[in-house]
Scaffold this motif. Structure first.
Motif, PDB file in Angstrom:
ATOM      1  N   ASP A 195       0.790  -1.226   0.000  1.00 54.77           N
ATOM      2  CA  ASP A 195       0.000   0.000   0.000  1.00 54.77           C
ATOM      3  C   ASP A 195       0.825   1.280   0.000  1.00 54.77           C
ATOM      4  OD1 ASP A 195      -2.257  -1.431  -0.123  1.00 54.77           O
ATOM      5  OD2 ASP A 195      -2.882  -1.129   1.955  1.00 54.77           O
ATOM      6  N   PHE A 228      -7.843   7.021  -6.272  1.00 49.96           N
ATOM      7  CA  PHE A 228      -7.570   5.596  -6.430  1.00 49.96           C
ATOM      8  C   PHE A 228      -8.718   4.757  -5.899  1.00 49.96           C
ATOM      9  CE2 PHE A 228      -3.379   7.521  -6.358  1.00 49.96           C
ATOM     10  CZ  PHE A 228      -2.720   6.846  -7.364  1.00 49.96           C
ATOM     11  N   ALA A 274       0.815  10.869  -3.567  1.00 52.68           N
ATOM     12  CA  ALA A 274       1.568  12.056  -3.181  1.00 52.68           C
ATOM     13  C   ALA A 274       2.233  12.690  -4.401  1.00 52.68           C
ATOM     14  CB  ALA A 274       2.622  11.692  -2.139  1.00 52.68           C
ATOM     15  N   LEU A 289      -4.488  -1.283   6.848  1.00 50.68           N
ATOM     16  CA  LEU A 289      -5.184  -0.022   6.597  1.00 50.68           C
ATOM     17  C   LEU A 289      -5.509   0.123   5.124  1.00 50.68           C
ATOM     18  CD1 LEU A 289      -5.860   2.738   8.210  1.00 50.68           C
ATOM     19  CD2 LEU A 289      -4.181   3.589   6.609  1.00 50.68           C
ATOM     20  N   LYS A 290      -6.760   0.231   4.830  1.00 51.90           N
ATOM     21  CA  LYS A 290      -7.164   0.368   3.423  1.00 51.90           C
ATOM     22  C   LYS A 290      -8.056   1.564   3.275  1.00 51.90           C
ATOM     23  CE  LYS A 290      -7.210  -2.739  -0.281  1.00 51.90           C
ATOM     24  NZ  LYS A 290      -7.989  -3.532  -1.168  1.00 51.90           N
ATOM     25  N   PRO A 337       7.199   8.263   7.270  1.00 57.10           N
ATOM     26  CA  PRO A 337       6.256   8.308   8.402  1.00 57.10           C
ATOM     27  C   PRO A 337       5.330   7.094   8.467  1.00 57.10           C
ATOM     28  CG  PRO A 337       6.225  10.385   7.209  1.00 57.10           C
ATOM     29  CD  PRO A 337       7.075   9.451   6.411  1.00 57.10           C
ATOM     30  N   VAL A 338       4.896   6.621   7.316  1.00 58.44           N
ATOM     31  CA  VAL A 338       3.991   5.471   7.319  1.00 58.44           C
ATOM     32  C   VAL A 338       4.733   4.221   7.798  1.00 58.44           C
ATOM     33  CG1 VAL A 338       2.648   3.927   5.844  1.00 58.44           C
ATOM     34  CG2 VAL A 338       2.416   6.384   5.599  1.00 58.44           C
ATOM     35  N   ASN A 356      -8.544   2.256  -3.827  1.00 58.38           N
ATOM     36  CA  ASN A 356      -8.480   2.066  -2.368  1.00 58.38           C
ATOM     37  C   ASN A 356      -8.250   3.392  -1.647  1.00 58.38           C
ATOM     38  OD1 ASN A 356      -5.866   2.543  -3.007  1.00 58.38           O
ATOM     39  ND2 ASN A 356      -5.045   0.653  -2.175  1.00 58.38           N
ATOM     40  N   ALA A 397      -6.153   5.523  -1.074  1.00 58.88           N
ATOM     41  CA  ALA A 397      -4.768   5.946  -0.815  1.00 58.88           C
ATOM     42  C   ALA A 397      -4.694   7.226   0.007  1.00 58.88           C
ATOM     43  CB  ALA A 397      -4.008   6.110  -2.134  1.00 58.88           C
ATOM     44  N   ARG A 454       1.200   2.826  -3.285  1.00 57.37           N
ATOM     45  CA  ARG A 454       0.024   3.571  -3.757  1.00 57.37           C
ATOM     46  C   ARG A 454       0.013   4.969  -3.142  1.00 57.37           C
ATOM     47  NH1 ARG A 454      -0.486  -0.634  -6.049  1.00 57.37           N
ATOM     48  NH2 ARG A 454       0.982   0.487  -7.335  1.00 57.37           N
ATOM     49  N   LEU A 455       0.334   5.031  -1.839  1.00 58.09           N
ATOM     50  CA  LEU A 455       0.324   6.318  -1.143  1.00 58.09           C
ATOM     51  C   LEU A 455       1.336   7.268  -1.766  1.00 58.09           C
ATOM     52  CD1 LEU A 455       0.089   5.141   2.573  1.00 58.09           C
ATOM     53  CD2 LEU A 455      -1.734   5.950   1.100  1.00 58.09           C
ATOM     54  N   LEU A 479       2.669  21.465  -0.582  1.00 62.51           N
ATOM     55  CA  LEU A 479       3.796  21.204  -1.475  1.00 62.51           C
ATOM     56  C   LEU A 479       3.940  22.321  -2.503  1.00 62.51           C
ATOM     57  CD1 LEU A 479       3.270  17.409  -2.150  1.00 62.51           C
ATOM     58  CD2 LEU A 479       5.123  18.434  -0.853  1.00 62.51           C
ATOM     59  N   ARG A 516     -14.190   7.962   3.530  1.00 65.96           N
ATOM     60  CA  ARG A 516     -12.859   7.965   2.918  1.00 65.96           C
ATOM     61  C   ARG A 516     -12.951   8.363   1.454  1.00 65.96           C
ATOM     62  NH1 ARG A 516     -10.410   2.348   5.347  1.00 65.96           N
ATOM     63  NH2 ARG A 516     -10.958   2.886   7.478  1.00 65.96           N
ATOM     64  N   PHE A 559      -2.295  18.605   1.855  1.00 61.66           N
ATOM     65  CA  PHE A 559      -0.945  18.163   1.512  1.00 61.66           C
ATOM     66  C   PHE A 559      -0.457  18.723   0.168  1.00 61.66           C
ATOM     67  CE2 PHE A 559       1.976  14.824  -0.173  1.00 61.66           C
ATOM     68  CZ  PHE A 559       2.986  14.991   0.749  1.00 61.66           C
ATOM     69  N   LYS A 568       8.094  12.389   3.215  1.00 60.63           N
ATOM     70  CA  LYS A 568       6.862  12.856   3.861  1.00 60.63           C
ATOM     71  C   LYS A 568       5.782  11.783   3.949  1.00 60.63           C
ATOM     72  CE  LYS A 568       7.519  17.681   2.901  1.00 60.63           C
ATOM     73  NZ  LYS A 568       6.889  18.953   2.943  1.00 60.63           N
ATOM     74  N   ILE A 569       5.870  10.771   3.105  1.00 60.86           N
ATOM     75  CA  ILE A 569       4.830   9.740   3.121  1.00 60.86           C
ATOM     76  C   ILE A 569       5.401   8.375   3.531  1.00 60.86           C
ATOM     77  CG2 ILE A 569       3.078   8.534   1.765  1.00 60.86           C
ATOM     78  CD1 ILE A 569       2.439  11.496   2.231  1.00 60.86           C
ATOM     79  N   TYR A 593      -3.403   9.336   3.177  1.00 59.46           N
ATOM     80  CA  TYR A 593      -2.190   9.238   3.987  1.00 59.46           C
ATOM     81  C   TYR A 593      -2.594   8.904   5.423  1.00 59.46           C
ATOM     82  CZ  TYR A 593      -1.019  12.045  -0.085  1.00 59.46           C
ATOM     83  OH  TYR A 593      -0.911  12.516  -1.360  1.00 59.46           O
ATOM     84  N   PRO A 594      -2.243   7.684   5.912  1.00 61.14           N
ATOM     85  CA  PRO A 594      -2.798   7.241   7.194  1.00 61.14           C
ATOM     86  C   PRO A 594      -2.274   8.025   8.391  1.00 61.14           C
ATOM     87  CG  PRO A 594      -1.210   5.647   6.342  1.00 61.14           C
ATOM     88  CD  PRO A 594      -1.400   6.674   5.277  1.00 61.14           C
ATOM     89  N   HIS A 595      -1.114   8.673   8.247  1.00 63.11           N
ATOM     90  CA  HIS A 595      -0.534   9.367   9.396  1.00 63.11           C
ATOM     91  C   HIS A 595      -0.993  10.817   9.480  1.00 63.11           C
ATOM     92  CE1 HIS A 595       1.932  10.056   5.919  1.00 63.11           C
ATOM     93  NE2 HIS A 595       2.584  11.033   6.514  1.00 63.11           N
ATOM     94  N   MET A 596      -1.826  11.240   8.520  1.00 57.38           N
ATOM     95  CA  MET A 596      -2.293  12.625   8.547  1.00 57.38           C
ATOM     96  C   MET A 596      -3.794  12.656   8.816  1.00 57.38           C
ATOM     97  SD  MET A 596      -0.551  14.272   5.213  1.00 57.38           S
ATOM     98  CE  MET A 596       1.165  14.040   4.789  1.00 57.38           C
TER      99      MET A 596
END
Lengths: 270, 373
Positions: free
Chosen positions: A160, B82, A168, A269-270, A185-186, B84, B86, A163-164, B103, B140, B99, A181-182, B88-91
């Motif tokens: 995954d 996308f 980005a 996590l999806k 951290p992930v 799924n 996509a 994909r993230l 940038l 989501r 985001f 940045k992605i 950003y899980p940490h934000m």
């Protein structure tokens, strides 16, 4: 009755296995609080209890030096190994650099018995004039940590996260920004777990440290082994020193467990 | 705002597998374009090439008149949603939305304002401080959409964004996307394997198969005039019945014959198909072109059928029957909701001959016919 047996049986099994793991440790703790004579008594007895061994290791032996050496070597090894292993894992995961051959090649050195690697390392450090230095130990420990850590981290950058990063990059990030940045951290829980593992690997390493260190650069495992002298094993101070050397790793354990589990469930996590 | 032009664009993977072959397509500025096809047909790969996430092996891609083949995805100013999501899980949700703007060094106050606007528009204002893991699938989906909207890009690329949602939510998101497109007027390229999405949402549909474009056209145009049996069998539910037969000359004139069922072609079609007389063909008969009574069907052909089963859907009943009577090829027929028939029951249906499609038996391509009535 049957239900009672069923609920107790698993605990009995667990108690037996836990005892196998914990009893030697408890024995070490007990020995560290008593003297050599009482330690070997059969049947065992509590005897007099005191902290004399703990003061002895700091006064009669260079325990502080060993501890400090171990700490420096383990910390610097981890600090160098972690970013390098992260980069290595990332290129393996994202671009499959070098293919399976390079991935296996990185791990190949770890498939040999360490004793085979010690002599070439010894010769190289001798030529470079690095013998008995902490630098030689750090380099030697890197040869262990880098392969393990990079292999461990590959899975954190696969799936995954790719994909993230794509999301980005379409959002306006460069490859580097997407990585920093992605992806990082992930993958942070994984990086933390890998860092802790690297520290423990270096902290516990014995063979390389034994051959490559000098009197001033001995690490804990080597120093502790030195307590087994020709005149006999100084079991009581040895036990006390072992307990103290276990402490840092013991303190790291809760973190390791928490983040390793968090890291492994990352893909959910999806 | 920009049109997207693909000129003989191909994608060949390093292992030699061609995923997309010489695709040429002109997506107009502000158009809602659908890429439709079964999985593995190259529609997602084409989308990823437009986004810049996949390199282009041959051909040229231009967006707004500029060649884009080697432009970094960051500099194409397009947005992608996308399958799924996509996120950003940490934000937080706000972090996800902002985001792309961060940038681009958009001032903080401006970022906050735009996040607020988009969140209000999508009804996710109260979710702004949550993390993606704390959101439901539909939420989501909205955040992913918001992340694309907030940057005000030249075009939106949607990669099967509705396929992870349940049926009810999917239907409502479909309507919302159509409304959104009407409001913004931005070019949208939507990839899907769901022909309902394709028919309902798109201004034009581009149907792909095995890495090639099979047919491009407005939904009703593609529905009315499928280019081959693949398109005919893919669009609409239930799709066009495809029955093996042949063209024969008899006393009544030229007829398409399938088993014992005969469809005598009206004079207007006869001349167009005369050259094919005696050839094996595939008959294309839409389920909705069969009628229970002659009614006001101008060019009708009475067809005897034997009932196999009925599927009651509520608004309508699908009759499964054997064409020409017992033992004939099975076809589906769309009937009104009050229709009923028992298995084995013989019926006489009336087929609207002006809607008949004939395809070449070997190539599957449609036999060109004079435009009728």
């Amino acid at each position: 009755m049957k239900r009672l047996a069923r609920s107790i049986a698993p605990h009995l099994v667990l108690v037996v296995f836990s005892a196998i793991i914990v009893l030697p440790l408890l024995w070490v703790v007990r020995v560290s609080l008593t003297d050599k004579l009482t330690a070997y008594k059969i049947p065992p007895e509590i005897g007099s209890i005191g902290s004399m061994n703990y003061s002895a290791i700091f006064t009669s032996y260079p325990f502080t030096t060993w501890f400090f050496n171990s700490l420096i070597v383990a910390l610097i090894t981890t600090m160098i190994a972690l970013p390098l292993a992260t980069a290595l894992a990332y290129v393996f995961a994202r671009w499959n650099t070098g293919g399976v051959a390079l991935r296996l090649g990185v791990l190949a050195s770890q498939m040999l018995p360490p004793i085979i690697l010690v002599l070439p390392l010894f010769a190289m450090f001798l030529m470079a004039g690095l013998m008995q230095s902490r630098i030689s130990l750090i380099i030697a420990h890197l040869t262990i940590c880098l392969p393990f850590l990079s292999w461990m981290l590959v899975s954190f950058f696969e799936g995954d996260v790719a994909r993230l990063e794509e999301a980005a990059r379409v959002d306006g990030a460069t490859r580097w920004q997407a990585f920093i940045k992605i992806a990082v951290p992930v993958a942070a829980p994984g990086l933390l777990a890998a860092g802790l593992l690297g520290f423990i690997l270096s902290w516990n390493e014995f063979l390389f440290a034994l051959v490559l260190s000098g009197p001033d650069t001995q690490t804990l495992p080597v120093g502790l082994a030195g307590l087994e002298t020709h005149a006999g094993v100084e079991i009581a101070p040895l036990a006390a020193a072992t307990v103290v050397s276990l402490l840092p790793v013991f303190l790291l354990l809760p973190f390791l467990r928490k983040h390793l589990i968090k890291g492994l469930s990352l893909g959910a996590l999806k | 705002m920009a049109d997207i032009v693909l000129d003989r664009v191909s994608k060949i993977y390093p292992n030699g597998v061609p995923a997309v072959r010489e695709v040429s397509l002109d997506i107009k500025d502000g158009e809602f374009m659908i890429f439709l096809g079964p999985s593995g047909c190259g529609k997602s790969t084409t989308l990823r090439m437009i986004a810049g996430l996949e390199s282009i092996s041959a051909g040229q891609l231009s967006i707004g008149g500029e060649r884009m083949n080697d432009v970094d995805p960051a500099d194409r100013n397009i947005a992608i949603v996308f399958q799924n999501y996509a996120l950003y899980p940490h934000m937080s949700v706000a972090g996800n939305l902002g985001f792309g703007l961060q940038l681009r060094h958009v001032p903080k106050a401006e970022i906050d304002r735009r996040i607020k606007d988009i969140a209000t528009m999508l009804g996710i204002t109260e979710l702004l401080s949550r993390k993606p893991a704390q959101l439901s699938g539909g939420q989501r989906q909205r955040v992913a959409l918001g992340r694309a909207l907030v940057r005000d890009p030249k075009a939106f690329l949607l990669d099967e964004p509705l396929s992870n949602l349940d049926a009810k939510l999917r239907a409502s998101m479909r309507t919302e996307l159509i409304k959104l497109h009407q409001k913004l007027g931005t070019t949208i390229v939507h990839v899907t394997h769901d022909q309902v999405e394709a028919m309902t949402m798109g201004q034009r549909i581009c149907i792909m198969k095995d890495g090639e474009i099979v047919q491009v056209g407005a939904p009703m145009e593609v529905y009315r005039n499928p280019a081959n049996t693949f398109v005919a069998g893919f669009l609409a539910s239930p799709p066009m019945n495809l029955v093996s037969g042949r063209l024969e000359h008899d006393q009544a004139g030229l007829a398409a014959v399938a088993g014992t069922a005969r469809f005598v072609l009206p004079p207007a079609l006869r001349d167009g198909y005369a050259a094919q007389s005696g050839n094996a063909v595939t008959l294309g008969l839409r389920p909705e072109d069969f009628h229970l009574s002659r009614g006001n069907v101008k060019l009708s052909q009475a067809v005897p059928v034997a009932t196999v089963a009925t599927e009651v859907l509520g608004p309508e009943v699908i009759l499964v029957c054997e064409l020409g009577g017992n033992g004939g090829p099975e076809v589906m027929v769309r009937c009104p909701r009050d229709f009923s028939a028992s298995p084995g029951q013989p019926l006489t249906l009336h087929y609207d001959l002006s809607q008949i499609h004939l395809f070449d038996k070997t190539t599957g391509k449609v036999l060109s016919r004079p435009s009728l009535i």
